[in-house]
Scaffold this motif. Structure first.
Motif, short mmCIF file in Angstrom:
data_model
loop_
_atom_site.label_atom_id
_atom_site.label_comp_id
_atom_site.label_asym_id
_atom_site.label_seq_id
_atom_site.Cartn_x
_atom_site.Cartn_y
_atom_site.Cartn_z
N SER A 118 0.84 -1.20 0.00
CA SER A 118 0.00 0.00 0.00
C SER A 118 0.87 1.25 0.00
CB SER A 118 -0.93 0.03 1.22
OG SER A 118 -0.19 0.37 2.38
N GLY A 119 0.27 2.34 -0.42
CA GLY A 119 0.98 3.61 -0.43
C GLY A 119 1.42 4.02 0.96
N THR A 120 0.58 3.74 1.93
CA THR A 120 0.93 4.04 3.32
C THR A 120 2.22 3.34 3.72
OG1 THR A 120 -1.32 4.46 4.08
CG2 THR A 120 0.21 3.63 5.73
N TYR A 146 -0.80 14.46 1.49
CA TYR A 146 -1.09 13.21 2.20
C TYR A 146 -0.09 12.16 1.77
CZ TYR A 146 -3.69 9.00 3.70
OH TYR A 146 -4.07 7.82 4.28
N HIS A 147 0.49 11.49 2.75
CA HIS A 147 1.49 10.47 2.41
C HIS A 147 1.12 9.13 3.05
CE1 HIS A 147 3.82 13.75 0.81
NE2 HIS A 147 3.84 14.35 1.98
N GLY A 148 -0.17 8.90 3.26
CA GLY A 148 -0.59 7.69 3.96
C GLY A 148 -0.71 7.98 5.44
N GLU A 208 4.35 15.80 -2.24
CA GLU A 208 3.59 15.41 -3.43
C GLU A 208 3.90 16.46 -4.49
OE1 GLU A 208 -0.72 14.19 -3.37
OE2 GLU A 208 -0.55 14.88 -1.32
N ASN A 213 -4.17 15.56 -2.91
CA ASN A 213 -4.95 15.36 -1.70
C ASN A 213 -5.41 16.69 -1.10
OD1 ASN A 213 -4.99 12.31 -1.12
ND2 ASN A 213 -2.89 12.68 -1.73
N ASP A 241 6.63 11.88 -3.24
CA ASP A 241 5.52 10.94 -3.11
C ASP A 241 4.71 10.98 -4.40
OD1 ASP A 241 3.30 9.47 -2.61
OD2 ASP A 241 2.86 10.36 -0.66
N VAL A 243 2.73 8.44 -5.31
CA VAL A 243 1.72 7.38 -5.23
C VAL A 243 0.55 7.71 -6.16
CG1 VAL A 243 0.02 6.26 -3.72
CG2 VAL A 243 2.35 6.65 -2.90
N MET A 244 0.17 8.99 -6.19
CA MET A 244 -0.93 9.38 -7.07
C MET A 244 -0.45 9.75 -8.46
SD MET A 244 -3.89 12.20 -6.49
CE MET A 244 -4.57 11.41 -5.04
N LYS A 274 -0.93 3.05 -6.34
CA LYS A 274 -2.06 3.26 -7.24
C LYS A 274 -1.84 2.66 -8.65
CE LYS A 274 -4.23 6.58 -4.30
NZ LYS A 274 -3.63 7.53 -3.39
C1 LIG Z 1 -3.24 7.35 -1.93
C2 LIG Z 1 -2.00 8.03 -1.47
C3 LIG Z 1 -1.19 7.50 -0.45
C4 LIG Z 1 -1.62 6.31 0.38
O1 LIG Z 1 -1.75 5.16 -0.37
P1 LIG Z 1 -2.66 3.96 0.23
O2 LIG Z 1 -2.46 2.87 -0.77
O3 LIG Z 1 -4.04 4.50 0.31
O4 LIG Z 1 -2.10 3.62 1.55
C5 LIG Z 1 0.01 8.11 -0.17
N1 LIG Z 1 0.41 9.19 -0.84
C6 LIG Z 1 -0.34 9.76 -1.81
C7 LIG Z 1 0.17 10.95 -2.53
C8 LIG Z 1 -1.58 9.20 -2.14
O5 LIG Z 1 -2.33 9.79 -3.07
#
Ligand SMILES: *Cc1c(COP(=O)(O)O)cnc(C)c1O
Length: 434
Positions: A118-120, A146-148, A208, A213, A241, A243-244, A274
């Motif tokens: 997971s991103g978290t 947001y970073h989880g 980010e 977020n 980060d 993730v998105m 993601k």
């Molecule tokens: C979604 C997100 C996370 C967390 O990812 P999860 O898979 O929900 O734990 C972390 N950082 C960013 C930038 C995100 O958009």
């Protein structure tokens, strides 16, 4: 639909009796916008259907992963084949190596990568790695990013730069966030001041690059450039980060977008999630060999996972990346997303609604504000009630956007020009009522 025929209502009641708030992730509960969350039964392409079999054009795409839309044939095929071979082994597989090769080939700032679920988990591990590699404890994050939900990341700014953060969640002891410094996004002067005060104690700056977020707010080029320069100057690591944004805003991710404006730009650590899982639980973090070799079993920074590099998830991610790599994919996706943003902007202008919007690749954001905000405080100026009217107006017309104004939106390659036109037409009707 009368309440007695809305099948989402009894489902929500059942869920609430068993699961806190009826949901397994808070934003799904529609708390910000009010009303009953839609329970999704199935999805195909750009659409999903709820318990009433009402169809929605899906602009959340599982909060980003579904860049090909739902049920893409190549991805389905890969997942079905992988499932037949086994769900999980707890031992290495060739597919993990293939996925690592694929990702590293597309994002050259990384020489090595570790897959997680997971991103978290990825963000939390990246912070630990940055601390382990630098031998420092403190780090900077920015308000609205947001970073989880790792403990040390659930923080809001303290008063002034000398005091570190305050926890934003119960259950997080003050001691755990005492090393987290929260700054304003896009504020170069404050960043410079923070480095002057704490630079030599900072393990990393986590950011980010295009924040998704707080709806969608880009780090300005001068701000990102200063983040990079100051990290280098003070021996801190720059953790992007993505993730998105990873494989969502461009094939080379957001770092390739910034590298066009800042020659030689690259992060020290990249966090992914993601899209790389294509809708399955898969995330990752990576960077140069010298940093990544601090990880166990080579180095002293511990990190592990029972389902890490899961064979079905890696099959899903690989098939997804192989589709988005095809020539012209991002040009087409970017043009489609741009047509949505332009259409919504024109409809808002025609109805005299203050509106600003932005997009990059397959990610978009819009605000009921005359100008694009540059930081979280400016995002907060949005009128919640008007956003909620817009959200429910669109939902009633079969258009599903994020049920909170702090979230970006996503277009997939399955969204057609007709879907965009229908969305803009629905929005224009709702704008008339705002
Ligand atoms: C979604 C997100 C996370 C967390 O990812 P999860 O898979 O929900 O734990 C972390 N950082 C960013 C930038 C995100 O958009």
């Amino acid at each position: 639909m009368t309440p007695s025929t809305d099948l989402n209502i009894p489902l929500f009641e059942r869920a609430k009796a068993l699961i806190p708030g009826g949901v397994n992730s808070p934003v799904r509960a529609f708390k910000a916008v009010g009303g009953t969350p839609r329970f999704i039964k199935r999805a195909q392409g750009a659409y999903f259907w709820d318990a009433n079999d009402q169809r929605f054009i899906d602009y959340i795409g599982s909060w980003g992963p579904m860049i090909l839309g739902h049920g893409h044939p190549a991805v389905l095929d890969a997942v079905q084949k992988a499932a037949l071979e086994g769900f999980s082994f707890g031992a290495p597989t060739e597919r993990e190596v293939e996925l690592a090769e694929e990702i590293l080939g597309l994002v050259p700032s990384m020489e090595m990568i570790r897959l997680v679920s997971s991103g978290t988990e990825a963000g939390m591990s990246a912070i630990r790695l940055a601390r382990g590699a630098t031998g420092r404890s403190k780090f900077i994050k920015f308000e609205g990013c947001y970073h989880g939900h790792a403990d040390s990341l659930l923080v809001k700014a303290g008063s002034g730069l000398a005091t570190f953060g305050n926890a934003t969640s119960a259950g997080v002891p003050p001691e755990v966030v005492q090393h987290t410094l929260v700054l304003e996004y896009n504020n170069v002067a404050q960043l410079e001041e923070a480095f002057a005060l704490h630079g030599k104690e900072l393990a990393c700056v986590m950011i980010e690059p295009i924040a998704g977020n707080m709806n969608l707010v880009r780090a300005s080029v001068p701000f990102m450039k200063r983040c990079r320069e100051l990290c280098t100057e003070y021996g801190a690591l720059l953790v992007l980060d993505e993730v998105m944004t990873g494989f969502r805003v461009a094939l080379g991710s957001a770092q390739s977008v910034y590298a066009k404006a800042i020659p030689g730009f690259k992060p020290d650590i990249t966090v992914l999630g993601k899209v790389i899982g294509g809708g399955m639980p898969l995330a990752a973090f990576g960077g140069p060999r010298a940093i990544m070799e601090h990880l166990a079993p080579l180095g002293a920074v511990y990190q592990a996972g029972t389902l890490s590099g899961n064979p079905v998830a890696t099959a899903c991610g690989l098939a997804t990346l192989r589709e988005i790599k095809k020539p012209g994919f991002f040009d087409a996706l970017s043009a489609r997303t741009r047509s949505l943003v332009d259409g919504l902007s024109a409809a808002a202008a025609a109805e005299g609604v203050p509106f600003s919007a932005d997009c990059e690749g397959g990610m978009f954001g819009f605000f009921l504000l005359p100008e694009l905000p540059q930081n979280y405080a400016q995002v907060l100026k949005t009128d919640n009630a008007r956003f909620n009217t817009l959200f429910h107006g669109l939902l009633d017309r079969g258009v599903y956007i994020a049920p909170a104004l702090y979230e970006a939106g996503f277009v997939s390659s399955a969204h057609t020009a007709d879907d965009i036109d229908a969305t803009v037409a629905a929005a224009r009707e709702v704008f008339k009522t705002l």
